[in-house]
Write a protein that holds these residues in place. Sequence first.
Motif, PDB file in Angstrom:
ATOM      1  N   LEU A   1       0.856  -1.227  -0.069  1.00  0.00           N
ATOM      2  CA  LEU A   1       0.243   0.102   0.512  1.00  0.00           C
ATOM      3  C   LEU A   1       1.149   1.246  -0.516  1.00  0.00           C
ATOM      4  CD1 LEU A   1      -2.840   1.401   0.035  1.00  0.00           C
ATOM      5  CD2 LEU A   1      -2.938   1.027   2.371  1.00  0.00           C
ATOM      6  N   SER A   2       1.722   1.290   0.887  1.00  0.00           N
ATOM      7  CA  SER A   2       3.041   2.297   0.748  1.00  0.00           C
ATOM      8  C   SER A   2       3.729   2.618  -0.675  1.00  0.00           C
ATOM      9  CB  SER A   2       3.778   2.419   2.452  1.00  0.00           C
ATOM     10  OG  SER A   2       3.377   2.194   3.385  1.00  0.00           O
ATOM     11  N   ARG A   3       4.111   1.331  -0.693  1.00  0.00           N
ATOM     12  CA  ARG A   3       4.813   1.601  -2.455  1.00  0.00           C
ATOM     13  C   ARG A   3       3.468   2.316  -3.248  1.00  0.00           C
ATOM     14  NH1 ARG A   3       7.199  -3.545  -1.268  1.00  0.00           N
ATOM     15  NH2 ARG A   3       5.894  -4.510  -1.910  1.00  0.00           N
TER      16      ARG A   3
ATOM     17  N   LEU B   1       2.611   6.209  -2.893  1.00  0.00           N
ATOM     18  CA  LEU B   1       4.377   6.864  -2.925  1.00  0.00           C
ATOM     19  C   LEU B   1       4.014   6.915  -4.995  1.00  0.00           C
ATOM     20  CD1 LEU B   1       6.857   5.798  -0.641  1.00  0.00           C
ATOM     21  CD2 LEU B   1       6.020   8.004  -0.900  1.00  0.00           C
ATOM     22  N   PHE B   2       4.373   5.491  -5.345  1.00  0.00           N
ATOM     23  CA  PHE B   2       4.074   5.954  -6.425  1.00  0.00           C
ATOM     24  C   PHE B   2       2.999   6.979  -7.217  1.00  0.00           C
ATOM     25  CE2 PHE B   2       2.254   3.972 -10.824  1.00  0.00           C
ATOM     26  CZ  PHE B   2       3.786   3.969 -11.344  1.00  0.00           C
TER      27      PHE B   2
ATOM     28  N   ASP C   1      -2.333  13.285   5.725  1.00  0.00           N
ATOM     29  CA  ASP C   1      -2.157  12.321   5.821  1.00  0.00           C
ATOM     30  C   ASP C   1      -1.319  11.572   6.535  1.00  0.00           C
ATOM     31  OD1 ASP C   1      -5.211  12.769   5.718  1.00  0.00           O
ATOM     32  OD2 ASP C   1      -5.172  11.024   4.599  1.00  0.00           O
ATOM     33  N   PHE C   2      -0.211  11.232   5.427  1.00  0.00           N
ATOM     34  CA  PHE C   2       0.879  10.798   5.855  1.00  0.00           C
ATOM     35  C   PHE C   2       1.966  11.459   6.321  1.00  0.00           C
ATOM     36  CE2 PHE C   2      -2.107   7.674   3.248  1.00  0.00           C
ATOM     37  CZ  PHE C   2      -2.341   6.634   4.173  1.00  0.00           C
ATOM     38  N   LYS C   3       1.969  12.147   6.161  1.00  0.00           N
ATOM     39  CA  LYS C   3       2.508  13.087   6.557  1.00  0.00           C
ATOM     40  C   LYS C   3       3.732  13.393   5.858  1.00  0.00           C
ATOM     41  CE  LYS C   3       0.806  14.627  10.328  1.00  0.00           C
ATOM     42  NZ  LYS C   3      -0.777  13.474  10.603  1.00  0.00           N
ATOM     43  N   ILE C   4       4.087  13.275   4.434  1.00  0.00           N
ATOM     44  CA  ILE C   4       4.392  13.961   3.203  1.00  0.00           C
ATOM     45  C   ILE C   4       5.528  15.220   2.683  1.00  0.00           C
ATOM     46  CG2 ILE C   4       5.451  12.356   0.466  1.00  0.00           C
ATOM     47  CD1 ILE C   4       3.281  10.521   1.705  1.00  0.00           C
TER      48      ILE C   4
END
Length: 98
Positions: free
Chosen positions: A5-7, A10-11, A95-98
């Motif tokens: 899910l993270s990948r 990010l993609f 949400d993911f603090k990116i």
Amino acid sequence: MMNSLSRSLLFFLEEVPQDLDELEKALVVKNYDSVYKLAHKIKPNVDLLGMEQTRAIALQIETLGKKEENTEEIERLVPLLKKDVDQVVSELKNDFKI
């Protein structure tokens, strides 16, 4: 270690805004083959996040671009696609603090 899910997220965050910028540029120069290909490339990425309405817009752009018809509709739809994607990118980054 990153899960799938993270990948995927990010993609999405890296690829889709870039593809959308290229799609907008292709539309300006009326390169409908590129418009079609880029909409086709964006479609599974928005589908992955369950963005059904956005996927439907990408599909319409893809179909019209492939046929090179109703170009006014493509020009109407691209900003809608961009608005949806920009909103989701913003929410994901928040949400993911990116």
